[in-house]
Design a protein around this motif. Structure first.
Motif, mmCIF file in Angstrom:
data_model
loop_
_atom_site.group_PDB
_atom_site.id
_atom_site.type_symbol
_atom_site.label_atom_id
_atom_site.label_comp_id
_atom_site.label_asym_id
_atom_site.label_seq_id
_atom_site.Cartn_x
_atom_site.Cartn_y
_atom_site.Cartn_z
ATOM 1 N N LEU A 94 0.849 -1.183 0.000
ATOM 2 C CA LEU A 94 0.000 0.000 0.000
ATOM 3 C C LEU A 94 0.891 1.241 0.000
ATOM 4 O O LEU A 94 1.842 1.325 0.783
ATOM 5 C CB LEU A 94 -0.865 -0.008 1.265
ATOM 6 N N LYS A 95 0.587 2.173 -0.892
ATOM 7 C CA LYS A 95 1.336 3.437 -0.903
ATOM 8 C C LYS A 95 0.674 4.384 0.091
ATOM 9 O O LYS A 95 -0.516 4.683 -0.012
ATOM 10 C CB LYS A 95 1.347 4.054 -2.297
ATOM 11 N N THR A 96 1.440 4.834 1.078
ATOM 12 C CA THR A 96 0.945 5.801 2.056
ATOM 13 C C THR A 96 1.569 7.157 1.754
ATOM 14 O O THR A 96 2.397 7.276 0.846
ATOM 15 C CB THR A 96 1.307 5.376 3.494
ATOM 16 N N CYS A 113 -3.488 -2.246 -8.660
ATOM 17 C CA CYS A 113 -4.890 -2.617 -8.751
ATOM 18 C C CYS A 113 -5.772 -1.695 -7.924
ATOM 19 O O CYS A 113 -5.287 -0.914 -7.108
ATOM 20 C CB CYS A 113 -5.089 -4.065 -8.320
ATOM 21 N N THR A 114 -7.063 -1.835 -8.155
ATOM 22 C CA THR A 114 -8.063 -1.109 -7.377
ATOM 23 C C THR A 114 -8.406 -1.921 -6.132
ATOM 24 O O THR A 114 -8.006 -3.090 -6.004
ATOM 25 C CB THR A 114 -9.343 -0.899 -8.201
ATOM 26 N N ASN A 152 0.495 -0.500 -15.868
ATOM 27 C CA ASN A 152 0.663 0.945 -16.054
ATOM 28 C C ASN A 152 0.585 1.640 -14.704
ATOM 29 O O ASN A 152 -0.459 1.638 -14.057
ATOM 30 C CB ASN A 152 -0.417 1.494 -16.992
ATOM 31 N N VAL A 153 1.681 2.236 -14.296
ATOM 32 C CA VAL A 153 1.774 2.857 -12.978
ATOM 33 C C VAL A 153 1.680 4.376 -13.119
ATOM 34 O O VAL A 153 2.281 4.964 -14.008
ATOM 35 C CB VAL A 153 3.101 2.474 -12.293
ATOM 36 N N SER A 154 0.915 4.976 -12.210
ATOM 37 C CA SER A 154 0.857 6.436 -12.130
ATOM 38 C C SER A 154 0.885 6.830 -10.655
ATOM 39 O O SER A 154 0.824 5.973 -9.772
ATOM 40 C CB SER A 154 -0.412 6.971 -12.805
ATOM 41 N N GLU A 155 0.941 8.106 -10.396
ATOM 42 C CA GLU A 155 0.971 8.574 -9.013
ATOM 43 C C GLU A 155 -0.332 8.288 -8.278
ATOM 44 O O GLU A 155 -0.367 8.305 -7.052
ATOM 45 C CB GLU A 155 1.283 10.066 -8.977
ATOM 46 N N LYS A 156 -1.404 8.016 -9.004
ATOM 47 C CA LYS A 156 -2.704 7.742 -8.393
ATOM 48 C C LYS A 156 -2.802 6.337 -7.822
ATOM 49 O O LYS A 156 -3.663 6.067 -6.999
ATOM 50 C CB LYS A 156 -3.817 7.947 -9.419
#
Length: 96
Positions: free
Chosen positions: A11-13, A71-72, A44-48
């Motif tokens: 998880l990106k915190t 993933c979502t 596909n990676v983004s800052e979101k």
């Protein structure tokens, strides 16, 4: 030492990337790759993006990141279901 395969969930915190789950998916490379290929998500990676699945190999005690997807939250749930189902099948119905 035998090669081991894992899928970790990260998880990106606001501070850093934090791994919070790890699935041991066995020692069989073919089976591990097959499981990872079934997972839902995107390369596909983004800052979101905030959720990641990493496909890891541990060989001679050293980790190697083979692949990853982002993933979502809904895909996270589906991916955990896929991993659990595949591990259950391989441990109970397939010969080693």
């Amino acid at each position: 030492m035998e090669t081991q395969f894992y899928i970790t969930i990260t998880l990106k915190t606001h501070k850093r990337l934090e791994s919070f789950a790890k699935f041991f998916i066995g020692n069989n490379r073919h089976r591990a790759v097959d499981i990872f290929k079934q997972l839902k998500g995107s390369k596909n990676v983004s800052e979101k993006n905030i959720l990641y699945f990493d496909f890891m190999e541990i060989e001679k005690g050293l980790p190697v990141n083979f692949d990853f997807i982002t993933c979502t939250l809904n895909q996270l749930a589906e991916n955990c279901r896929i991993i659990t189902k595949e591990l259950f099948k391989s441990e109970n119905f397939e010969s080693s």
